[in-house]
Enzyme design. Structure first.
Site, PDB file in Angstrom:
ATOM      1  N   HIS A  54      15.900  -1.893  20.801  1.00  0.00           N
ATOM      2  CA  HIS A  54      14.707  -2.762  20.797  1.00  0.00           C
ATOM      3  C   HIS A  54      14.552  -3.463  19.443  1.00  0.00           C
ATOM      4  CE1 HIS A  54      11.012  -4.326  22.356  1.00  0.00           C
ATOM      5  NE2 HIS A  54      10.200  -3.561  21.644  1.00  0.00           N
ATOM      6  N   HIS A 102      11.399  -5.163  14.989  1.00  0.00           N
ATOM      7  CA  HIS A 102      10.519  -5.802  15.975  1.00  0.00           C
ATOM      8  C   HIS A 102      10.031  -7.193  15.557  1.00  0.00           C
ATOM      9  CE1 HIS A 102       7.511  -5.999  19.244  1.00  0.00           C
ATOM     10  NE2 HIS A 102       8.151  -4.955  19.770  1.00  0.00           N
ATOM     11  N   HIS A 122       4.718   1.614  26.694  1.00  0.00           N
ATOM     12  CA  HIS A 122       4.976   1.860  25.278  1.00  0.00           C
ATOM     13  C   HIS A 122       4.854   3.340  24.930  1.00  0.00           C
ATOM     14  CE1 HIS A 122       4.463  -2.484  25.312  1.00  0.00           C
ATOM     15  NE2 HIS A 122       5.130  -2.498  24.175  1.00  0.00           N
ATOM     16  N   ASP A 173       8.748   1.253  25.128  1.00  0.00           N
ATOM     17  CA  ASP A 173       9.179   0.560  23.920  1.00  0.00           C
ATOM     18  C   ASP A 173       8.594   1.183  22.655  1.00  0.00           C
ATOM     19  OD1 ASP A 173      10.283  -1.158  25.780  1.00  0.00           O
ATOM     20  OD2 ASP A 173       9.305  -2.966  25.006  1.00  0.00           O
ATOM     21  N   ASP A 174       9.241   0.858  21.530  1.00  0.00           N
ATOM     22  CA  ASP A 174       8.700   1.069  20.175  1.00  0.00           C
ATOM     23  C   ASP A 174       8.822   2.490  19.634  1.00  0.00           C
ATOM     24  OD1 ASP A 174       8.013  -1.564  20.439  1.00  0.00           O
ATOM     25  OD2 ASP A 174       5.841  -1.234  20.483  1.00  0.00           O
TER      26      ASP A 174
END
Length: 214
Positions: A83, A87, A176, A33-34
Site C-alpha cells: 500500500h 501513503h 482500514h 489498509d494502512d
C-alpha cells in the site's frame, strides 16, 4: 500401518473441507489498509475467531517498524499486499518517487516475513498510466474496490456492516486496520456473509477479484 482411526480422521477432514466449499456460493475480498497498527492484534484475533481471512494492504513504513505484526498477519492466515511506503498521492509524484514508494514497501514486507507482495493498492485509490507502469515492473496487480465501507470517513459500525451486506461474489470491500468501528463490525460481517452463502476469499493476482483460497 494406517489405522481405521487415521482413515476416519482423514475422511472427517475431507468431508469438512467439502462441506465448507459446498456452503460457499461465492467469495468476497475483505481488505484492510494502512497497517500494521496498534489495532492489528485485536483485528487479527477477531478475524480468526470469526473464521475470516483477509488481505492486509500494509504501508512499508509501518511494516518496517512492526515486523512482528506482519508475521502475525501471515500466521493468522491473512494475505499481505503493498500500500506504498508513506501513503502519498502517487498521481502527483514523479515516476522515480512512485518506484521508490513501491519498491521499498516490497522490500520492507519481505524483510518482515510477509513474503513478496503480488497485490498493490494505490493510496486513495488514485492511479494513472505511470503508477500502472511501475506496478507492472514489480509484477503487482492493482486492487481497488467495489464497496467502500466509509470507515475512514467515520462510518458507524451499523453502516460498515450494511456496506459489507452489499458485497456480491468476486467483489472487494475497502476497510482500514485502525478503525475501531470496523473492528466492532467483524462478527456481524461474518454472520451476514454466512447467511448469504458467501465466504471470505483471496484476491486473485490474475484478475484482482475475490476467489476461493488457494
Amino acid at each position: 500401518m494406517v489405522t481405521v482411526a487415521a482413515l476416519s480422521l482423514v475422511g472427517t477432514a475431507v468431508h469438512g473441507a467439502a462441506a465448507q466449499a459446498a456452503a460457499c456460493s461465492g467469495y468476497v475480498g475483505l481488505t484492510f489498509d494502512d497497517g500494521p497498527t496498534g489495532n492489528t492484534p485485536a483485528l487479527l484475533n477477531s478475524l480468526k475467531a470469526n473464521g475470516l481471512r483477509a488481505t492486509m494492504f500494509n504501508e512499508g513504513q509501518y511494516a518496517a517498524a512492526n515486523p512482528a505484526q506482519v508475521r502475525a498477519q501471515v500466521s493468522a492466515g491473512m494475505w499481505v499486499g503493498n500500500h506504498s511506503y508513506t501513503h502519498p498521492h502517487l498521481t502527483q509524484q514523479t515516476q522515480a518517487t512512485i518506484d521508490s514508494e513501491i519498491s521499498r514497501t516490497q522490500q520492507a514486507i519481505a524483510a518482515a516475513g510477509g513474503g513478496t507482495p503480488r497485490l498493490f493498492r494505490p493510496p486513495y485509490g488514485e492511479t494513472n498510466a505511470t503508477v500502472k507502469a511501475v506496478e507492472a515492473k514489480y509484477g503487482l496487480t492493482e486492487v481497488l474496490w467495489q464497496v467502500d465501507s466509509q470507515d475512514w470517513n467515520g462510518a458507524s459500525t451499523d453502516a460498515i456492516v450494511a456496506a459489507a451486506g452489499r458485497l456480491t461474489s468476486g467483489q472487494v470491500i475497502l476497510m482500514h486496520d485502525w478503525s475501531a468501528n470496523t473492528l466492532a463490525a467483524i462478527p456481524r460481517i461474518a454472520q451476514g456473509l454466512t447467511a448469504r452463502g458467501l465466504c471470505a476469499g483471496m484476491i486473485s493476482p490474475q484478475t484482482g477479484r475475490a476467489v476461493a483460497p488457494a
